[in-house]
Design a protein around this motif. Structure first.
Motif, mmCIF file in Angstrom:
data_model
loop_
_atom_site.group_PDB
_atom_site.id
_atom_site.type_symbol
_atom_site.label_atom_id
_atom_site.label_comp_id
_atom_site.label_asym_id
_atom_site.label_seq_id
_atom_site.Cartn_x
_atom_site.Cartn_y
_atom_site.Cartn_z
ATOM 1 N N MET A 202 0.784 -1.261 -0.075
ATOM 2 C CA MET A 202 0.115 0.053 -0.141
ATOM 3 C C MET A 202 1.072 1.316 -0.005
ATOM 4 S SD MET A 202 -3.153 0.928 2.689
ATOM 5 C CE MET A 202 -3.933 -0.189 2.332
ATOM 6 N N SER A 203 1.330 1.926 -1.159
ATOM 7 C CA SER A 203 1.892 2.814 -1.367
ATOM 8 C C SER A 203 1.170 4.160 -1.248
ATOM 9 C CB SER A 203 2.689 2.857 -2.468
ATOM 10 O OG SER A 203 3.388 4.102 -2.864
ATOM 11 N N THR A 204 1.462 5.082 -0.461
ATOM 12 C CA THR A 204 1.013 6.444 -0.173
ATOM 13 C C THR A 204 2.217 7.436 0.131
ATOM 14 O OG1 THR A 204 0.967 6.416 2.164
ATOM 15 C CG2 THR A 204 -0.715 5.549 1.059
ATOM 16 N N THR A 205 1.781 8.882 0.101
ATOM 17 C CA THR A 205 2.735 9.802 0.506
ATOM 18 C C THR A 205 3.408 9.481 1.853
ATOM 19 O OG1 THR A 205 1.669 11.418 -0.827
ATOM 20 C CG2 THR A 205 3.208 12.327 0.923
ATOM 21 N N LEU A 206 2.944 8.996 2.760
ATOM 22 C CA LEU A 206 3.390 8.797 4.060
ATOM 23 C C LEU A 206 4.538 7.490 3.930
ATOM 24 C CD1 LEU A 206 3.301 9.360 7.054
ATOM 25 C CD2 LEU A 206 1.781 7.561 7.363
ATOM 26 N N THR A 207 4.025 6.555 3.243
ATOM 27 C CA THR A 207 4.958 5.430 3.274
ATOM 28 C C THR A 207 6.430 6.022 2.514
ATOM 29 O OG1 THR A 207 4.080 4.584 1.082
ATOM 30 C CG2 THR A 207 3.267 3.501 3.134
ATOM 31 N N LYS A 208 6.383 6.551 1.512
ATOM 32 C CA LYS A 208 7.213 7.421 0.667
ATOM 33 C C LYS A 208 8.271 8.192 1.638
ATOM 34 C CE LYS A 208 5.003 6.935 -3.637
ATOM 35 N NZ LYS A 208 4.560 7.801 -4.757
ATOM 36 N N MET A 209 7.646 8.929 2.385
ATOM 37 C CA MET A 209 8.165 9.994 3.379
ATOM 38 C C MET A 209 9.103 9.338 4.480
ATOM 39 S SD MET A 209 5.173 12.984 4.101
ATOM 40 C CE MET A 209 6.303 13.971 5.101
ATOM 41 N N LEU A 210 8.485 8.276 4.872
ATOM 42 C CA LEU A 210 9.050 7.394 6.069
ATOM 43 C C LEU A 210 9.707 6.294 5.664
ATOM 44 C CD1 LEU A 210 6.234 8.039 8.604
ATOM 45 C CD2 LEU A 210 8.375 9.325 8.377
ATOM 46 N N ASN A 211 9.604 5.796 4.178
ATOM 47 C CA ASN A 211 10.370 4.460 3.632
ATOM 48 C C ASN A 211 9.799 3.422 4.574
ATOM 49 O OD1 ASN A 211 12.093 3.043 2.148
ATOM 50 N ND2 ASN A 211 13.577 3.174 3.507
ATOM 51 N N ILE A 212 8.692 3.284 4.668
ATOM 52 C CA ILE A 212 7.828 2.197 5.448
ATOM 53 C C ILE A 212 6.902 1.363 4.342
ATOM 54 C CG2 ILE A 212 7.983 2.943 7.787
ATOM 55 C CD1 ILE A 212 5.071 4.231 7.249
ATOM 56 N N GLN A 213 6.607 -0.008 4.580
ATOM 57 C CA GLN A 213 5.954 -0.685 3.616
ATOM 58 C C GLN A 213 4.390 -0.548 3.749
ATOM 59 O OE1 GLN A 213 6.853 -4.790 4.343
ATOM 60 N NE2 GLN A 213 5.410 -5.620 2.799
ATOM 61 N N TYR A 214 3.861 -0.226 5.072
ATOM 62 C CA TYR A 214 2.777 0.097 5.304
ATOM 63 C C TYR A 214 2.372 1.497 5.777
ATOM 64 C CZ TYR A 214 2.653 -5.021 5.247
ATOM 65 O OH TYR A 214 2.928 -6.354 4.656
ATOM 66 N N PRO A 215 1.251 2.172 5.610
ATOM 67 C CA PRO A 215 1.159 3.589 6.080
ATOM 68 C C PRO A 215 0.618 3.785 7.410
ATOM 69 C CG PRO A 215 -0.791 2.852 4.721
ATOM 70 C CD PRO A 215 0.131 1.734 4.751
ATOM 71 N N LEU B 146 -9.958 18.772 6.090
ATOM 72 C CA LEU B 146 -8.648 18.966 5.866
ATOM 73 C C LEU B 146 -8.166 18.773 4.656
ATOM 74 C CD1 LEU B 146 -7.569 17.162 9.276
ATOM 75 C CD2 LEU B 146 -7.594 19.586 9.011
ATOM 76 N N LYS B 147 -8.432 17.840 3.785
ATOM 77 C CA LYS B 147 -8.060 17.442 2.563
ATOM 78 C C LYS B 147 -8.502 18.579 1.593
ATOM 79 C CE LYS B 147 -6.403 14.655 -0.907
ATOM 80 N NZ LYS B 147 -4.905 14.143 -0.696
ATOM 81 N N LYS B 148 -9.858 19.373 1.855
ATOM 82 C CA LYS B 148 -10.042 20.383 0.873
ATOM 83 C C LYS B 148 -9.129 21.520 1.218
ATOM 84 C CE LYS B 148 -14.192 23.223 0.156
ATOM 85 N NZ LYS B 148 -15.503 23.616 0.440
ATOM 86 N N GLU B 149 -8.752 21.779 2.527
ATOM 87 C CA GLU B 149 -8.240 23.207 2.923
ATOM 88 C C GLU B 149 -6.936 23.042 3.272
ATOM 89 O OE1 GLU B 149 -9.917 25.938 3.623
ATOM 90 O OE2 GLU B 149 -11.904 25.033 3.263
ATOM 91 N N CYS B 150 -5.851 21.910 3.082
ATOM 92 C CA CYS B 150 -4.689 21.922 3.218
ATOM 93 C C CYS B 150 -3.877 21.005 2.360
ATOM 94 C CB CYS B 150 -4.309 21.159 4.609
ATOM 95 S SG CYS B 150 -5.026 22.026 6.090
ATOM 96 N N LYS B 151 -2.654 21.608 1.853
ATOM 97 C CA LYS B 151 -2.063 20.703 0.968
ATOM 98 C C LYS B 151 -0.962 19.444 1.616
ATOM 99 C CE LYS B 151 -1.863 24.632 -2.232
ATOM 100 N NZ LYS B 151 -2.865 25.686 -1.454
ATOM 101 N N ILE B 152 -0.667 19.737 2.459
ATOM 102 C CA ILE B 152 0.181 18.848 3.365
ATOM 103 C C ILE B 152 -0.499 17.612 3.732
ATOM 104 C CG2 ILE B 152 1.792 20.459 4.250
ATOM 105 C CD1 ILE B 152 0.361 20.379 6.849
ATOM 106 N N PRO B 153 0.245 16.293 3.901
ATOM 107 C CA PRO B 153 -0.458 15.119 3.915
ATOM 108 C C PRO B 153 -1.208 15.106 5.359
ATOM 109 C CG PRO B 153 1.868 14.799 3.302
ATOM 110 C CD PRO B 153 1.655 16.213 3.419
#
Length: 239
Positions: free
Chosen positions: A1-14, A160-167
């Motif tokens: 399950m690849s998401t922005t968070l998994t890429k930021m933290l180099n983890i397999q699951y978010p 939050l998704k509507k108003e913010c650009k960060i994860p």
């Protein structure tokens, strides 16, 4: 399950194993990293600068994965200055801020390349920490263990998704893969999970506490302000 968070933290699951006061320990963090997720512990679980530094060094000696430290950033935490200093010097992967303004923490972490995720319960505060330079927000909803927010994840995350650009990292009510998928479908990049991990072998709490985590459910939990002044979830007992 690849998401922005998994890429930021180099983890397999978010998934972030949430920092839990008087519960999180080095064994739990190491096990989390070995399992393809990450975790954080409260700096206040270690009462001195030496103990905090030793805990960080122990985890680093047994894993190369990114892990975090939770800092209480309001005036009640008289240990904040040295806790932040240790985290900067030992170069932890990320900081989670709670219960106050993260301005100074974000400023100093940016200089060291350390990520900062900030607990938020509404859009107003999320936009403030985004402007301060936070790398992500942890959306604490009304089903979160411990201190919780006033809003359901179904309402909070889309706002939050509507108003913010960060994860956005969803915190509250995650007990299964389906819950993880649901949070991501709402717009989150990952989840923060605490309660379930209290019942793990690595957790140092009593067996009675672990049994209670398994035996009790959402219907047994109530909110009270009597412990800290802010709404907090507890098992409903006669006491």
């Amino acid at each position: 399950m690849s998401t922005t968070l998994t890429k930021m933290l180099n983890i397999q699951y978010p998934i972030i194993m949430a920092p839990m006061f008087l519960v999180s320990n080095t064994k739990m963090i190491i096990a989390a990293l070995e399992s393809g997720i990450t975790g954080a512990f409260p700096a206040l679980n270690y009462r001195t600068e030496e103990e905090l530094r030793s805990a960080i060094k122990e985890i680093k000696s047994k894993s190369s994965g990114m892990f975090g430290v939770n800092l209480i950033v309001n005036k009640s935490n008289i240990k904040l200055d040295y806790q932040l200093k240790v985290c900067l010097e030992e170069k932890v992967g990320f900081i989670i801020t709670s219960l106050g303004s993260p301005r100074e923490v974000i400023k100093q972490c940016k200089e060291k390349g350390i990520l900062v995720f900030c607990d938020v319960v509404d859009v107003k505060y999320a936009k403030i920490v985004e402007e301060l330079g936070a790398d992500g927000v942890i959306a604490v909803d009304s089903s979160a263990g411990g201190h919780c927010g006033p809003t359901s994840k179904e309402e909070l995350i889309p706002l939050l998704k509507k108003e913010c650009k960060i994860p956005i990292i969803s915190a509250g009510g995650v007990t299964s893969k389906e819950d993880v998928s649901h949070a991501i479908s709402l717009g989150a990049e990952g989840v923060s999970v605490g309660t379930l991990f209290i019942a793990t072998e690595e957790s140092g709490v009593s067996q009675e506490y672990k049994d209670a985590i398994i035996e009790y459910g959402a219907k047994d939990v109530i909110l009270t302000k009597q412990l800290s002044g802010s709404p907090i979830t507890v098992i409903n007992t006669p006491y």
